[in-house]
Design a protein around this motif. Sequence first.
Motif, mmCIF file in Angstrom:
data_model
loop_
_atom_site.group_PDB
_atom_site.id
_atom_site.type_symbol
_atom_site.label_atom_id
_atom_site.label_comp_id
_atom_site.label_asym_id
_atom_site.label_seq_id
_atom_site.Cartn_x
_atom_site.Cartn_y
_atom_site.Cartn_z
ATOM 1 N N PHE A 10 9.536 5.497 -1.293
ATOM 2 C CA PHE A 10 8.120 5.381 -0.980
ATOM 3 C C PHE A 10 7.860 4.080 -0.222
ATOM 4 C CE2 PHE A 10 7.641 8.507 -4.355
ATOM 5 C CZ PHE A 10 6.605 9.295 -3.866
ATOM 6 N N ARG A 15 4.206 3.084 -3.339
ATOM 7 C CA ARG A 15 5.267 2.892 -4.332
ATOM 8 C C ARG A 15 4.706 2.616 -5.719
ATOM 9 N NH1 ARG A 15 7.845 -1.473 -2.330
ATOM 10 N NH2 ARG A 15 8.770 -0.145 -0.732
ATOM 11 N N ARG A 291 3.901 9.303 7.561
ATOM 12 C CA ARG A 291 4.621 9.040 6.318
ATOM 13 C C ARG A 291 3.641 8.755 5.182
ATOM 14 N NH1 ARG A 291 8.958 4.095 5.127
ATOM 15 N NH2 ARG A 291 9.349 4.642 2.951
ATOM 16 N N TYR A 292 2.601 7.982 5.456
ATOM 17 C CA TYR A 292 1.612 7.698 4.429
ATOM 18 C C TYR A 292 0.953 8.986 3.951
ATOM 19 C CZ TYR A 292 -2.558 5.999 2.074
ATOM 20 O OH TYR A 292 -3.550 5.789 1.136
ATOM 21 N N GLU A 295 3.278 10.952 1.728
ATOM 22 C CA GLU A 295 3.434 10.328 0.417
ATOM 23 C C GLU A 295 2.168 10.479 -0.421
ATOM 24 O OE1 GLU A 295 4.765 6.332 1.118
ATOM 25 O OE2 GLU A 295 6.747 6.986 1.827
ATOM 26 N N THR A 299 2.331 12.502 -3.922
ATOM 27 C CA THR A 299 1.805 11.840 -5.119
ATOM 28 C C THR A 299 0.760 12.725 -5.789
ATOM 29 O OG1 THR A 299 2.203 9.653 -4.173
ATOM 30 C CG2 THR A 299 0.611 9.783 -5.975
ATOM 31 N N TYR A 334 12.100 12.459 -2.919
ATOM 32 C CA TYR A 334 11.412 11.249 -3.385
ATOM 33 C C TYR A 334 11.714 10.914 -4.844
ATOM 34 C CZ TYR A 334 8.556 10.361 0.753
ATOM 35 O OH TYR A 334 8.148 10.023 2.014
#
Length: 348
Positions: A10, A15, A291-292, A295, A299, A334
């Motif tokens: 992450f 993260r 990428r953000y 993620e 999440t 991940y």
Amino acid sequence: MHDTSKKRDFSSAMRSSNSCYLSAGVAPDKPVKVGFVLLEHFSMMAFTAAVDALVTTNLVRTAPLFEHIILGVDSRKVLSDLGIEIATNTTLEHFTIEHRGNIDILIVCGGFRCDLNENPQLTETLKAADKLGLTLGGIWNGSVAIAHAGLLDQQRCAAHPDNHAYIREQFPRVEVADTALVITERCVTCAGPVSALEMMLTLIRKQYGGDIVRAIREILSCDQVAESGGKMKLQAGDDPTHPENLRSLMQLMNNNIEEPLTLEELTAHVGVSRRQMERLFQTHLETSPSRYYLELRITHARRLLLQTNETITNVALASGFVSTSHFSNCYKDYFGMSPSAARQKQHS
């Protein structure tokens, strides 16, 4: 075919939100052990804030990083300022040199109505702990006990404002700080519950670094109310210091997880170019927009997977993944295990 050896990390922006579900890496040889000495009428709120920081540290890592024990001065039960008794593990009388050697940090927890007179047993314990090289701490007016032991001479300390006059009168060689928290090489002191949490986070950062502290803040500070309008910080990366354009882009992503927007749609909504958007994310979050966004969605999926009974297919669709296989592959990349294995582990 999916590369099962692939492992994604992450980015720093996400993260913290996922740290307790990731491999902790190499575990420490032994946990850091913290002893809390509770004075009669100690502040329950300050004490629990300090302990909560340690417990949460262990929650965000798969290996325990801290242990703590509770000490009474002369009783196995100590009355808090709320009138609630707390059972202790032992008393100072039975806290031998051998036991002290197993402690790394010793913290005295005071409160508004604590007796400020010297307790010889506590003074002896603090002096012995200092000789063994332990880090000493004082919460509220716990610094008074350390001052009685002569361990704050020519040093600064923090204490509750109600005790400043007493300390200045009784200990002229001790400098009382106007700040709520004072950190020195061998001693940490604070004035109350909020600074108790900050004091423990400082000690945790010193032991294990800043990443773990950010993860703890993600859990313990999510309901911190801003001064303006009472708005709460409820999502990762919601930093008021970030540029407005970046925050708008992040909010758009957060509001469009089930049906993700394209990068072109994001830029059109906010009125920035693709290059400007990429620069914003790289400069402030050290990652790319795509990428953000991924993620953020993975999440969201992890929360649904572990907190609901929705099928894995429904979790995937609710998180913007077009197929269950694509979702499963991303999840394993991940978190190191498949969604079904993660759910099974959660319930085992």
